[in-house]
Design an enzyme around this catalytic site. Structure first.
Site, PDB file in Angstrom:
ATOM      1  N   ASP A   1      80.924 -72.105   6.852  1.00 50.35           N
ATOM      2  CA  ASP A   1      80.098 -71.315   5.934  1.00 50.35           C
ATOM      3  C   ASP A   1      79.197 -70.390   6.742  1.00 50.35           C
ATOM      4  OD1 ASP A   1      79.017 -70.769   3.228  1.00 50.35           O
ATOM      5  OD2 ASP A   1      77.203 -71.632   4.072  1.00 50.35           O
TER       6      ASP A   1
ATOM      7  N   THR B   1      79.190 -64.145   2.638  1.00 56.80           N
ATOM      8  CA  THR B   1      78.232 -63.950   3.738  1.00 56.80           C
ATOM      9  C   THR B   1      78.935 -63.537   5.022  1.00 56.80           C
ATOM     10  OG1 THR B   1      78.354 -66.342   4.159  1.00 56.80           O
ATOM     11  CG2 THR B   1      76.542 -65.565   2.809  1.00 56.80           C
ATOM     12  N   THR B   2      80.062 -64.165   5.326  1.00 64.79           N
ATOM     13  CA  THR B   2      80.789 -63.820   6.549  1.00 64.79           C
ATOM     14  C   THR B   2      81.295 -62.389   6.476  1.00 64.79           C
ATOM     15  OG1 THR B   2      81.461 -66.129   6.805  1.00 64.79           O
ATOM     16  CG2 THR B   2      82.686 -64.479   8.058  1.00 64.79           C
TER      17      THR B   2
ATOM     18  N   ASP C   1      79.038 -72.684  -3.190  1.00 63.49           N
ATOM     19  CA  ASP C   1      79.479 -71.286  -3.162  1.00 63.49           C
ATOM     20  C   ASP C   1      80.352 -70.966  -4.377  1.00 63.49           C
ATOM     21  OD1 ASP C   1      78.114 -70.835  -0.845  1.00 63.49           O
ATOM     22  OD2 ASP C   1      79.868 -70.913   0.470  1.00 63.49           O
TER      23      ASP C   1
END
Length: 557
Positions: A66, A99-100, A393
């Site tokens: 994550d 997010t990545t 998520d």
């Protein structure tokens, strides 16, 4: 040290320990630090992404892929790198996922910007071009997005499965996706204007170790990790009248210091009898109201526990304030603050049962109860923690999509389509900003390239095939990382929330332009690492000290 000459003498502006880096050196340093952070999470992207093992200074181990968790756990003290971490945190807060993608895109934007800087294109032109491209890209997201209805269960399940793919929850994603969609549906409320609001604050997550993830379940109610206050109390009550109370069921203590003078044992017995009688009255009030179950935020006197048990009332004490608030939503009860002033109208209704295996009460309200609990199980703490992150998520993704009503094809399909249209848009942009728009389009194609790399595929061949498919009009053409083929990912059930993509584009652009606007770094102290001082000596100068910031980041990865 910064100096200016005045009348032939140097004027000292900064202190002796201060360091300064200007112009291209500052830009190069900042870009290097930001890219170091972005590259640290690139290998976690996609279903075939790898995990990171993070070990804290206390020895606590976290295994995850994550993005925001990795960046928050890393010990980053570089100011530029911290700005990139904020991109991940913003993306997590606003969209719940991606997010990545946001961080990796920001790093790629800065990499392409560095190439433009080497061609003597001014940062202001690059920033203007990036802003033009970002605005156009976000409008293109809306153009290529597909609308989804809040009750389209099948598509919402595919959305949850896509979010969990590649994470700890993947092995049981079919079951978990159904639980997630059911949970979101249970807390969704239709607004007056016809929209939908999802109250995720009324979705509780409880974790249990020692059992498989496949045994996870959704409870339309609350799970309270407490034992009965007395062993003789019933363990379950069907269709119970529930009392929620946040005052102690005990004899009131005097506010100040008090003394009781007794002259005989009979007076002591009378005093104790009066206390007992007061407790009896409190319990009798509870029984007379018709309450079958009591959840108390404070303590319950031992004698009161005995009387409650005699009345056949199930009670739990020291219930957390947050649990009491959640029980209010589940049961429809009011939280009572004064046992001398309440009646049956303050009670709620629920089925209360005891799960002896997990040592907790299961409180299930009626179908209209606005509160559900996801009970997540796993074999070990690490499995449970990573599963919980994946489910968190997925919950955010499904909730966002239910409220927003738009989805995109995944597998890099959206990025390649937007990049293709941005290159057409670049032809209408005048000046050097056109090159920045093209660089922005190139940066978006990082996603399919990294997806291919992480799956062990040739990224160049994959990108060529994807571009060809989109040129032929297939806007949903994306990469199947398991077979290596270019497929219609929307039809294959690989879908992503449009809002998360828009937020990722916005956050990445703002972070990149913020870094590009910096042309001067002034540090109050020595920022070089200890090892570099030993190697280069204290006379290494400004450049060595500031370079130590980048070196420190490099050593961190």
């Amino acid at each position: 040290m910064s100096q200016q000459r005045m009348q032939g003498q140097p004027m000292i502006i900064l202190g002796e320990d201060s360091q300064r880096m200007k112009d291209k050196d500052a830009q190069s340093h900042n870009i290097e630090a930001a890219r170091a952070v972005a590259e640290s999470v690139r290998t976690t992207l996609g279903p075939k992404g790898m995990d990171k093992m993070l070990v804290s200074s206390m020895g606590d181990v976290t295994i995850t892929n994550d993005g925001v968790t990795i960046l928050q756990e890393m010990d980053i003290d570089n100011p530029t790198a911290s700005m990139i971490v904020e991109v991940a945190e913003t993306q997590e807060d606003e969209a719940g996922d991606g997010t990545t993608t946001a961080v990796a895109t920001a790093g790629e934007l800065l990499k392409n910007a560095e190439d433009l800087l080497e061609q003597d294109i001014h940062p202001s032109a690059i920033i203007r071009g990036f802003h033009l491209a970002s605005e156009e890209a976000r409008s293109l997201v809306d153009d290529i997005a597909t609308e989804v209805e809040p009750d389209d269960i099948d598509l919402l399940k595919k959305l949850a499965e896509t979010s969990m793919t590649g994470k700890g929850a993947e092995q049981n994603k079919d079951l978990l996706a159904q639980l997630i969609v059911d949970a979101v549906q249970a807390v969704s409320v239709e607004t007056d204007d016809g929209g939908t609001v999802v109250d995720l604050e009324f979705v509780n997550i409880e974790t249990q170790t020692g059992r498989s993830v496949g045994e996870s379940e959704l409870l339309h109610g609350a799970a309270i990790d407490k034992d009965p206050a007395h062993p003789d109390m019933p363990s379950e009550v069907d269709d119970a009248d529930v009392l929620l109370v946040n005052e102690p069921i005990e004899v009131e203590e005097p506010d100040g210091d008090a003394q009781v003078n007794l002259s005989s044992p009979d007076q002591l017995q009378d005093f104790l009898d009066q206390e007992e009688e007061r407790l009896k009255q409190k319990v009798q009030q509870i029984a007379d109201s018709g309450a079958d179950v009591v959840f108390c935020q404070k303590g319950i006197d031992d004698l009161a526990q005995h009387y409650l048990a005699k009345e056949g009332i199930l009670a739990a004490r020291r219930v957390k304030k947050s649990d009491l608030k959640f029980l209010k939503e589940v049961t429809g009860a009011n939280v009572v603050s004064d046992l001398d002033d309440f009646d049956a109208s303050d009670l709620g209704r629920a089925d209360v049962s005891r799960d002896d295996a997990d040592d907790m009460f299961l409180v299930e309200g009626d179908e209209d109860a606005h509160g559900v609990t996801l009970i997540i199980r796993g074999s070990t703490d690490h499995v449970v923690d990573e599963t919980e992150r994946g489910i968190g998520d997925a919950l955010d993704v499904v909730a966002t999509t239910v409220a927003d009503g738009r989805v995109l094809a995944g597998g890099g399909a959206a990025e390649v389509e937007i990049a293709s249209r941005l290159r057409d848009f670049a032809d209408s942009v005048e000046g050097r900003e056109q090159m920045a728009v093209e660089a922005f389009a190139d940066a978006l194609e990082l996603v399919p390239r990294v997806l291919a790399e992480n799956a062990g595929l040739d990224s160049i061949d994959t990108l060529v095939d994807l571009r060809a498919a989109h040129a032929d009009g297939d806007a949903h053409a994306g990469l199947n990382v398991f077979s290596g083929d270019v497929v219609n990912t929307y039809d294959a059930g690989v879908v992503e929330p449009a809002h998360a993509k828009e937020q990722a584009l916005s956050s990445a652009t703002e972070a990149a332009t913020l870094v590009l606007k910096i042309d001067d770094i002034i540090a109050a102290g020595d920022l070089s690492t200890e090892g570099e001082e030993e190697a280069g000596g204290p006379g290494g100068g400004m450049g060595g000290g500031m370079g130590g910031m980048g070196g420190g980041m490099g050593g961190m990865m």
